[in-house]
Design a protein around this motif. Structure first.
Motif, mmCIF file in Angstrom:
data_model
loop_
_atom_site.group_PDB
_atom_site.id
_atom_site.type_symbol
_atom_site.label_atom_id
_atom_site.label_comp_id
_atom_site.label_asym_id
_atom_site.label_seq_id
_atom_site.Cartn_x
_atom_site.Cartn_y
_atom_site.Cartn_z
ATOM 1 N N THR A 9 44.504 -23.799 -49.626
ATOM 2 C CA THR A 9 44.256 -24.378 -48.371
ATOM 3 C C THR A 9 44.866 -23.597 -47.639
ATOM 4 N N PHE A 10 44.480 -23.704 -46.505
ATOM 5 C CA PHE A 10 44.771 -22.454 -45.428
ATOM 6 C C PHE A 10 45.102 -23.772 -44.599
ATOM 7 N N THR A 11 46.129 -22.964 -43.132
ATOM 8 C CA THR A 11 46.716 -23.515 -42.052
ATOM 9 C C THR A 11 46.073 -22.258 -41.373
ATOM 10 N N LEU A 12 44.694 -22.514 -40.419
ATOM 11 C CA LEU A 12 44.674 -21.720 -39.456
ATOM 12 C C LEU A 12 45.117 -21.306 -38.198
ATOM 13 N N ASP A 13 44.707 -19.921 -37.560
ATOM 14 C CA ASP A 13 45.388 -19.529 -36.543
ATOM 15 C C ASP A 13 44.292 -19.755 -35.197
ATOM 16 N N ASN A 14 44.255 -18.894 -34.474
ATOM 17 C CA ASN A 14 43.389 -18.890 -33.795
ATOM 18 C C ASN A 14 42.066 -18.035 -33.950
ATOM 19 N N LEU A 15 40.902 -18.406 -34.078
ATOM 20 C CA LEU A 15 39.855 -18.074 -35.008
ATOM 21 C C LEU A 15 39.620 -17.566 -33.703
ATOM 22 N N ASN A 16 39.119 -15.852 -33.218
ATOM 23 C CA ASN A 16 39.211 -15.670 -31.757
ATOM 24 C C ASN A 16 38.871 -14.151 -31.305
ATOM 25 N N GLU A 17 38.382 -13.287 -32.410
ATOM 26 C CA GLU A 17 38.145 -12.118 -32.852
ATOM 27 C C GLU A 17 36.105 -12.336 -33.282
ATOM 28 N N PRO A 18 36.035 -11.612 -31.967
ATOM 29 C CA PRO A 18 34.546 -11.579 -32.536
ATOM 30 C C PRO A 18 34.255 -10.388 -34.028
ATOM 31 N N PRO A 19 33.410 -10.822 -34.763
ATOM 32 C CA PRO A 19 32.338 -9.879 -35.253
ATOM 33 C C PRO A 19 31.772 -8.703 -35.334
ATOM 34 N N PRO A 20 32.370 -8.036 -36.249
ATOM 35 C CA PRO A 20 31.608 -6.173 -35.664
ATOM 36 C C PRO A 20 30.071 -6.804 -35.082
ATOM 37 N N PRO A 21 29.345 -5.674 -34.384
ATOM 38 C CA PRO A 21 28.185 -5.879 -33.857
ATOM 39 C C PRO A 21 27.142 -5.392 -34.971
ATOM 40 N N PRO A 22 26.072 -6.090 -35.005
ATOM 41 C CA PRO A 22 24.980 -5.692 -35.768
ATOM 42 C C PRO A 22 24.234 -4.246 -36.095
ATOM 43 N N LEU A 23 23.626 -3.690 -37.097
ATOM 44 C CA LEU A 23 23.036 -2.464 -36.407
ATOM 45 C C LEU A 23 21.111 -2.990 -35.861
ATOM 46 N N PRO A 24 20.717 -2.412 -34.823
ATOM 47 C CA PRO A 24 19.817 -2.570 -34.283
ATOM 48 C C PRO A 24 18.227 -2.468 -35.039
ATOM 49 N N VAL A 25 18.386 -2.972 -36.330
ATOM 50 C CA VAL A 25 17.767 -3.119 -37.027
ATOM 51 C C VAL A 25 16.816 -3.162 -38.013
ATOM 52 N N HIS A 26 15.529 -4.059 -38.428
ATOM 53 C CA HIS A 26 14.439 -4.834 -38.840
ATOM 54 C C HIS A 26 14.462 -4.344 -40.116
ATOM 55 N N LEU A 27 15.177 -4.221 -41.271
ATOM 56 C CA LEU A 27 14.755 -3.532 -42.877
ATOM 57 C C LEU A 27 13.522 -4.384 -43.893
ATOM 58 N N VAL A 28 12.532 -3.130 -43.424
ATOM 59 C CA VAL A 28 11.181 -4.031 -44.652
ATOM 60 C C VAL A 28 11.370 -3.540 -45.662
ATOM 61 N N LEU A 29 12.171 -4.074 -47.087
ATOM 62 C CA LEU A 29 12.002 -3.089 -47.812
ATOM 63 C C LEU A 29 10.997 -3.643 -49.204
ATOM 64 N N ALA A 30 10.509 -2.757 -49.586
ATOM 65 C CA ALA A 30 9.143 -2.970 -50.611
ATOM 66 C C ALA A 30 9.875 -4.128 -51.927
ATOM 67 N N LEU A 31 10.245 -4.998 -52.858
ATOM 68 C CA LEU A 31 11.058 -5.608 -53.183
ATOM 69 C C LEU A 31 10.870 -4.753 -54.182
ATOM 70 N N PRO A 32 12.708 -4.321 -55.019
ATOM 71 C CA PRO A 32 12.910 -3.553 -55.956
ATOM 72 C C PRO A 32 13.051 -4.234 -56.905
#
Length: 236
Positions: A62-85
């Motif tokens: 069990t956790f007691t939450l403080d303010n969750l106000n930090e944004p996540p890191p920015p995403p990469l500007p990429v759409h990855l098309v991956l041949a199924l490995p």
């Protein structure tokens, strides 16, 4: 586990309740957790912050939450098309690219992809979700990638490629291409990475005809998981 990623169903008011064995075991055996300790937590699809461990039992933390106000890191500007490995390589690759910030992934069939790979348990929704979560926990991120399965190369060409290339620069990583992988590029990218053995010539030809650019990473032939990581690092 550099981030405790909370599913919205685990949060009730100012408290979060973990009941899964994996994270409770990790808290006990890796973090050597004690009641009163603070940890970085994040709400899936939301923001991050600190939480204090207020109870640690064999079956629940069990956790007691403080303010969750930090944004996540920015995403990469990429759409990855991956041949199924191969299934084992797929699991590692999903974790790596998620940790690096890829938010759109298409798993694509191609000629050199074994048809049996599509029957792998690793393609079950819950298994894919598990590997994505591990990547987010590693990188301290909260935004799950979108993963699409495409079991036909020709239907992908005819029905999806032109739309995906709108406002994106198409890049095909393939040994023997005349140009090296570009560095530090701006703008959105549609990145193609082939299977072990690469795309067949017809597939490369069709991607280039559609407006993609061919590129290489040098004379060495790399495993898929290594190539993808190297490509993303070099491109961005």
């Amino acid at each position: 586990m550099n981030l405790i990623l909370l599913d919205p169903s685990e949060v009730k008011g100012a408290y979060a309740y973990l009941t899964d064995t994996r994270r409770i075991t990790h808290l006990r055996e890796v973090h050597r957790a004690c009641v009163g300790d603070y940890y970085t937590v994040g709400l899936q699809g939301g923001k991050m912050g600190k939480a204090q461990l207020t109870e640690l039992l064999d079956t629940q933390a069990t956790f007691t939450l403080d303010n969750l106000n930090e944004p996540p890191p920015p995403p990469l500007p990429v759409h990855l098309v991956l041949a199924l490995p191969r299934p084992r390589m797929l699991a590692r690759t999903l974790e790596h690219v998620t940790a690096l910030g890829v938010k759109n992934i298409t798993l694509l069939h191609s000629k050199r992809v074994e048809k049996s790979y599509w029957q792998s348990p690793e393609l079950r929704t819950e298994k894919i979700h598990h590997h994505l979560v591990l990547g987010l926990e590693q990188a301290r991120d909260t935004q799950l990638p979108n993963v699409t399965l495409c079991k036909g190369f020709r239907p992908f060409l005819e029905e999806q490629l032109s739309e995906l290339l709108k406002d994106r620069r198409g890049l095909v990583a393939h040994p023997g291409m005349p140009n090296a992988c570009p560095r530090n590029i701006d703008g959105e990218v549609l990145l193609f990475v082939g299977p072990e053995g690469g795309f067949i010539p017809w597939e490369v030809e069709k991607l280039l005809e559609a407006g993609c650019e061919g590129m290489h990473l040098g004379p060495r032939i790399l495993r898929v998981e290594t190539a993808v990581t190297a490509l993303l690092s070099r491109l961005f």
